[in-house]
Scaffold this active site. Structure first.
Site, PDB file in Angstrom:
ATOM      1  N   LYS A 134       0.819  -1.216   0.000  1.00  0.00           N
ATOM      2  CA  LYS A 134       0.000   0.000   0.000  1.00  0.00           C
ATOM      3  C   LYS A 134       0.853   1.265   0.000  1.00  0.00           C
ATOM      4  CE  LYS A 134      -3.972  -2.239   2.143  1.00  0.00           C
ATOM      5  NZ  LYS A 134      -3.437  -3.591   1.918  1.00  0.00           N
ATOM      6  N   VAL A 183      -9.204  -9.764   5.800  1.00  0.00           N
ATOM      7  CA  VAL A 183     -10.504 -10.084   5.229  1.00  0.00           C
ATOM      8  C   VAL A 183     -10.956 -11.517   5.540  1.00  0.00           C
ATOM      9  CG1 VAL A 183      -9.590 -10.847   2.992  1.00  0.00           C
ATOM     10  CG2 VAL A 183     -11.864  -9.824   3.107  1.00  0.00           C
TER      11      VAL A 183
END
Length: 615
Positions: A412, A457
């Protein structure tokens, strides 16, 4: 007690049958004329030696394990055992008779050998047949799972045998799948091979399969993934036999068969690391892990402990996490010199004290705020922790003369669209610029998402499935790179051993995974049907969230290393004085408006794509 009683009963039956085989041999040899003069002589010899001959055979039967197996599941292997045992037993009595200079017709020994196989084998197979009939009679009134085995090799045969040997599992293997056409129609331990992998769904439906066991320990991860995908088209429970590297002894047992995990769908082969190279910079060294109680940090501690460091320092602000990893390591490595330190990386004074006292030689900096939406709402905290916390730890490593400093970074940080990614990019800039003037070798290791980490997730999906759904996906096309925690940490440690200073190591994350596909697979692996049993809801991209992640900025280029899963991005930012000035300005903004902070971050990280709010 029951097993011992059955063994004693078998022994008693064998004594009768072994003598009966010799008596029948005499009847066959002399055409029933046992009263003839010749027959009477030989029968007398037999009577005088009957007890000894019986004892010889029984002892050999015992030595060959004929009373250890209760013969509930007699098969080809057991019949081979009977033949070998009978041959040895009859060879034994022949030898005894020869040594004692006593004679019986040679045909008696041959006939007795053949009759032993028929009678001894027959009684044992009748036990199996009786049991099979009994099981078949009561099967309809008993709950059991119909099992499909994928793999008609040795591992598959052993799995079938294990399933048949454990009544308590209530499992019945009814079909085998194998891609080898020559095996089609064959039977393995009584179970037929009915088709290849592309027939799994059809056969599972036709044979009312409840559970599928993948028994391919030598198969590549890519092949396993493809087979799991075929199995996922069914509603069956999926289980798998671990890879061959986990079955060192080559033995298959029920307790080694595990549920198929989402990791099996990655299609990535086992990471290979250079243990000698790693040992060289960790063995007998003082090693510090910041954020040592977190997902990555705790796994770092586990793997570092294997290399016998002189001292392992775990630094974390969260005492519960630190306490758990401390107990685990002390239980597994009682000899480990372990120090758990509760401290914040924001507290420079406390860090100075820790570094001065322990003088860590290798530092793994894993402490960070990583949740994108939370940091987007709280940019001050991301900057305090990820930027100024990193500077604090890095400066302490420089001041105390640490040999190596490894920053755990993220994909990221590449062309960031959120404050978390931008803050991690600045953290990379800090260690790159410090490396220019410091004797400490500063490097960063950048990788994508790790499966099962706190807040990732996968645990979220599992929780949503447990609650009955819906499973939430932010966008139908969103993709992410994934890696298992142990794999990521192995490569981080390996990259650390290769460091010369200033590098950004980029880990090969394999192929990106579509989050929608991931959600569907997890639902299937949980035994449900996507969109039928468990709905999937698309919620829209969250603030700062990308559709696609990148691992390398264009400016950095890419250089291969001797490890096929580790690459190097060339140093991009090295101006420490400029960075220090910008950091002081940024510090002054921390007590102001969040939008001002984000706007200044664009100045520090030109690739940061910040969408300013409009009112």
């Amino acid at each position: 007690m029951k097993k011992k009683a059955i063994s004693m009963l078998l022994l008693f039956i064998d004594i009768i049958l072994l003598n009966l085989s010799i008596i029948i041999s005499f009847i066959i040899r002399f055409d029933g004329a046992l009263s003839s003069n010749v027959a009477s002589v030989y029968i007398e010899v037999y009577k005088e030696n009957a007890i000894t001959l019986t004892l010889i055979k029984i002892v050999i039967f015992y030595v060959f394990g004929m009373y250890k197996n209760l013969w509930k599941y007699a098969s080809i292997e057991e019949m081979v055992q009977i033949v070998l045992t009978s041959f040895t037993a009859n060879a034994g009595i022949t030898t005894y008779m020869f040594i004692t200079e006593q004679r019986l017709p040679r045909s008696i020994y041959i006939l007795a050998f053949l009759l032993d196989i028929i009678l001894i084998g027959g009684i044992r197979l009748s036990i199996r047949a009786t049991r099979g009939f009994k099981e078949g009679f009561f099967l309809k009134n008993k709950e059991y799972k119909r099992v499909m085995i994928v793999g008609a090799g040795q591992a598959g045969a052993m799995v079938i045998k294990e399933l048949k040997s454990h009544d308590d599992l209530h499992s019945k293997p009814v079909a085998i799948i194998d891609d080898d056409d020559s095996k089609l129609g064959a039977k393995i331990n009584g179970v037929p091979v009915l088709g290849d992998r592309y027939h799994i769904a059809k056969i599972a439906d036709k044979k009312l399969i409840d559970e599928i066991i993948i028994a391919l320990p030598s198969a590549s991860k890519q092949e396993v993934r493809q087979i799991v995908e075929e199995c996922s088209k069914t509603k069956c429970k999926l289980k798998i036999l671990p890879g061959i590297y986990e079955l060192i002894d080559g033995k298959v047992s029920i307790n080694k068969i595990r549920d198929v995990a989402i990791e099996d769908l990655l299609g990535r082969d086992q990471v290979k690391v250079d243990l000698d190279e790693i040992s060289g910079y960790l063995n007998n060294k003082v090693v510090l892990v910041t954020g040592g109680g977190g997902s990555i940090g705790s796994e770092l501690c586990r793997q570092i402990a294997e290399f016998k460091p002189k001292k392992l320092l775990i630094l974390d602000i969260y005492e519960n996490n630190a306490y758990e990893i401390e107990n685990e390591l002390l239980r597994k490595h009682p000899e480990l010199n372990l120090n758990v330190i509760i401290a914040s990386i924001r507290d420079k004074g406390r860090l100075d004290e820790i570094f001065a006292k322990h003088l860590p030689e290798v530092v793994f900096h894993a402490a960070a705020h990583k949740h994108v939406p939370l940091m987007e709402s709280n940019p001050q905290e991301a900057i305090k922790n990820n930027i100024f916390g990193t500077r604090n730890v890095a400066e302490c490593a420089h001041q105390c003369g640490s040999k190596r400093f490894v920053l755990i970074s993220t994909d990221k940080a590449v062309n960031p669209t959120n404050i978390m990614g931008a803050s991690k990019r600045v953290a990379e800039m800090i260690v790159q610029s410090l490396n220019v003037t410091s004797k400490t070798e500063f490097v960063a290791v950048r990788f994508g998402n790790v499966l099962g980490s706190n807040g990732s997730v996968i645990p979220l999906f599992k929780k949503q499935i447990a609650e009955g759904g819906p499973v939430t996906v932010t966008h139908e096309e969103i993709t992410r790179y994934f890696m298992t925690i142990p794999e990521a940490v192995q490569l981080v440690i390996q990259a650390g051993s290769m460091a010369k200073g200033g590098e950004i190591f980029v880990l090969d994350m394999g192929e990106p995974v579509k989050i929608m596909d991931l959600a569907r697979n997890i639902i299937r692996l949980s035994g449900f049907e996507p969109d039928i049993d468990i709905p999937i809801e698309v919620t829209g991209l969250r603030p700062g969230e990308k559709l696609y992640e990148e691992l390398l900025m264009d400016e950095e280029g890419l250089q291969s290393t001797k490890h096929d899963k580790i690459f190097i991005g060339k140093p991009f930012f090295t101006d420490l004085k400029l960075l220090q000035r910008e950091l002081e300005i940024l510090k002054g903004l921390l007590f102001g408006n969040s939008e001002d902070i984000k706007e200044y971050m664009v100045k520090m990280v030109p690739t940061y794509k910040y969408n300013k709010k409009t009112s």
